[in-house]
Design a protein around this motif. Structure first.
Motif, PDB file in Angstrom:
ATOM      1  N   UNK A 167      63.037  40.018   6.362  1.00  9.49           N
ATOM      2  CA  UNK A 167      61.976  40.547   5.504  1.00  9.49           C
ATOM      3  C   UNK A 167      60.745  40.926   6.328  1.00  9.49           C
ATOM      4  N   UNK A 168      60.376  40.089   7.281  1.00 12.84           N
ATOM      5  CA  UNK A 168      59.191  40.373   8.086  1.00 12.84           C
ATOM      6  C   UNK A 168      59.354  41.651   8.897  1.00 12.84           C
ATOM      7  N   UNK A 169      60.516  41.790   9.535  1.00  7.73           N
ATOM      8  CA  UNK A 169      60.774  43.011  10.312  1.00  7.73           C
ATOM      9  C   UNK A 169      60.824  44.227   9.394  1.00  7.73           C
ATOM     10  N   UNK A 170      61.494  44.076   8.258  1.00 10.38           N
ATOM     11  CA  UNK A 170      61.591  45.185   7.310  1.00 10.38           C
ATOM     12  C   UNK A 170      60.241  45.606   6.769  1.00 10.38           C
ATOM     13  N   UNK A 171      59.389  44.622   6.493  1.00 13.42           N
ATOM     14  CA  UNK A 171      58.059  44.969   5.983  1.00 13.42           C
ATOM     15  C   UNK A 171      57.250  45.731   7.035  1.00 13.42           C
ATOM     16  N   UNK A 172      57.300  45.269   8.279  1.00 10.00           N
ATOM     17  CA  UNK A 172      56.536  45.930   9.337  1.00 10.00           C
ATOM     18  C   UNK A 172      56.991  47.381   9.518  1.00 10.00           C
ATOM     19  N   UNK A 173      58.313  47.590   9.525  1.00 10.06           N
ATOM     20  CA  UNK A 173      58.830  48.950   9.713  1.00 10.06           C
ATOM     21  C   UNK A 173      58.469  49.836   8.536  1.00 10.06           C
ATOM     22  N   UNK A 174      58.692  49.335   7.319  1.00 13.08           N
ATOM     23  CA  UNK A 174      58.431  50.151   6.133  1.00 13.08           C
ATOM     24  C   UNK A 174      56.938  50.438   5.972  1.00 13.08           C
ATOM     25  N   UNK A 175      56.095  49.484   6.338  1.00 13.25           N
ATOM     26  CA  UNK A 175      54.654  49.703   6.243  1.00 13.25           C
ATOM     27  C   UNK A 175      54.214  50.803   7.206  1.00 13.25           C
ATOM     28  N   UNK A 176      54.685  50.691   8.441  1.00  9.91           N
ATOM     29  CA  UNK A 176      54.315  51.718   9.436  1.00  9.91           C
ATOM     30  C   UNK A 176      54.842  53.090   9.025  1.00  9.91           C
ATOM     31  N   UNK A 177      56.059  53.124   8.479  1.00  8.02           N
ATOM     32  CA  UNK A 177      56.632  54.399   8.043  1.00  8.02           C
ATOM     33  C   UNK A 177      55.844  54.969   6.878  1.00  8.02           C
ATOM     34  N   UNK A 178      55.386  54.101   5.977  1.00  8.40           N
ATOM     35  CA  UNK A 178      54.603  54.577   4.833  1.00  8.40           C
ATOM     36  C   UNK A 178      53.306  55.223   5.290  1.00  8.40           C
ATOM     37  N   UNK A 179      52.713  54.689   6.329  1.00  8.64           N
ATOM     38  CA  UNK A 179      51.451  55.222   6.839  1.00  8.64           C
ATOM     39  C   UNK A 179      51.669  56.502   7.640  1.00  8.64           C
ATOM     40  N   UNK A 180      52.745  56.534   8.429  1.00  8.93           N
ATOM     41  CA  UNK A 180      52.905  57.611   9.407  1.00  8.93           C
ATOM     42  C   UNK A 180      53.732  58.796   8.935  1.00  8.93           C
ATOM     43  N   UNK A 181      54.801  58.543   8.163  1.00  7.11           N
ATOM     44  CA  UNK A 181      55.725  59.655   7.896  1.00  7.11           C
ATOM     45  C   UNK A 181      56.011  59.920   6.422  1.00  7.11           C
ATOM     46  N   UNK A 182      55.703  59.015   5.539  1.00  8.02           N
ATOM     47  CA  UNK A 182      56.012  59.252   4.119  1.00  8.02           C
ATOM     48  C   UNK A 182      54.881  60.040   3.484  1.00  8.02           C
ATOM     49  N   UNK A 183      55.166  61.255   3.003  1.00  9.03           N
ATOM     50  CA  UNK A 183      54.114  62.070   2.386  1.00  9.03           C
ATOM     51  C   UNK A 183      53.832  61.625   0.960  1.00  9.03           C
ATOM     52  N   UNK A 184      52.768  62.103   0.428  1.00  6.57           N
ATOM     53  CA  UNK A 184      52.455  61.825  -0.971  1.00  6.57           C
ATOM     54  C   UNK A 184      53.136  62.860  -1.854  1.00  6.57           C
ATOM     55  N   UNK A 185      53.152  62.587  -3.147  1.00  8.54           N
ATOM     56  CA  UNK A 185      53.767  63.524  -4.075  1.00  8.54           C
ATOM     57  C   UNK A 185      55.267  63.297  -4.241  1.00  8.54           C
TER      58      UNK A 185
END
Length: 220
Positions: free
Chosen positions: A79-97
């Motif tokens: 969970x910790x590793x998954x949260x770190x990866x998903x958080x960074x991806x949300x900030x860097x590559x996931x667009x809005x909309x």
């Protein structure tokens, strides 16, 4: 701070954020002594086909996962590793909309896979800290006393409850060759295991014949 919260509660990071909240709460309970770090709970052992014992546990993370490491620790790392990866991806590559939903779904799947592989690598050095624990087998029950749980025991029918050395209770199939009175609640002795039939041979138990408790024996 607002951007951090938005990323942590946005898709796909929110999936791991929710899991991380559960993990943090669990380890807080461990720190307070209200939970077991190894996840041991109340267990019921039942002998299935081929006489192997299966443990059904009630409690958080009972058992072993990923090479012998307790499931609570392995899941926490996942969970910790998954949260770190998903958080960074949300900030860097996931667009809005609307496009963000599709990209987020792909990121979530990829995060789960990467986190799984990373967890396997992280727990390998920890394996030697947690020796393998083998569950009880049919041989552990031979020679133990049991409590009959059916109205009768004969050559084709009967069940009994036996307690393993670790205190866990097991329901086993039992048979007898004679016509001894073995009714519900009576005590029997498991003296052999029948591999083809997958049951234990049982005989009435008389404490007076037990060298540990009988005449001349040394109780306890």
């Amino acid at each position: 701070m607002g951007a951090f919260i938005a990323a942590a509660t946005g898709f796909p990071a929110v999936v791991f954020t929710a899991a991380l909240a559960v993990v943090v709460l669990y380890w807080l309970l461990v720190a307070l002594g209200a939970a077991d770090a190894h996840g041991h709970g109340h267990a019921h052992v039942q002998v299935h086909a081929r006489g192997h014992a299966h443990v059904n546990a009630r409690g958080h993370g009972y058992g072993r996962w990923l090479g012998g490491v307790p499931v609570t620790l392995a899941f926490s790392l996942f969970v910790a590793v998954g949260w770190l990866i998903s958080f960074c991806a949300s900030v860097l590559i996931v667009p809005s909309g609307p496009a963000g939903v599709l990209v987020g779904a792909v990121v979530l799947i990829g995060t789960g896979y990467v986190s799984w592989q990373a967890t396997k690598l992280l727990v390998r050095p920890l394996h030697r800290l947690f020796p393998d624990e083998h569950g009880p087998s049919r041989l552990d029950f031979v020679g133990l006393t049991c409590t009959i749980r059916t109205g009768r025991v004969d050559a084709g029918f009967g069940q009994a409850e036996v307690r393993a050395a670790d205190g866990s209770a097991a329901t086993v199939q039992v048979r007898q060759t004679g016509n001894d009175a073995l009714a519900s609640g009576s005590t029997g002795l498991l003296y052999a295991y029948d591999e083809p039939g997958e049951f234990f041979w049982v005989a009435p138990y008389d404490s007076a014949l037990d060298p540990r408790t009988g005449p001349g024996g040394n109780p306890g």
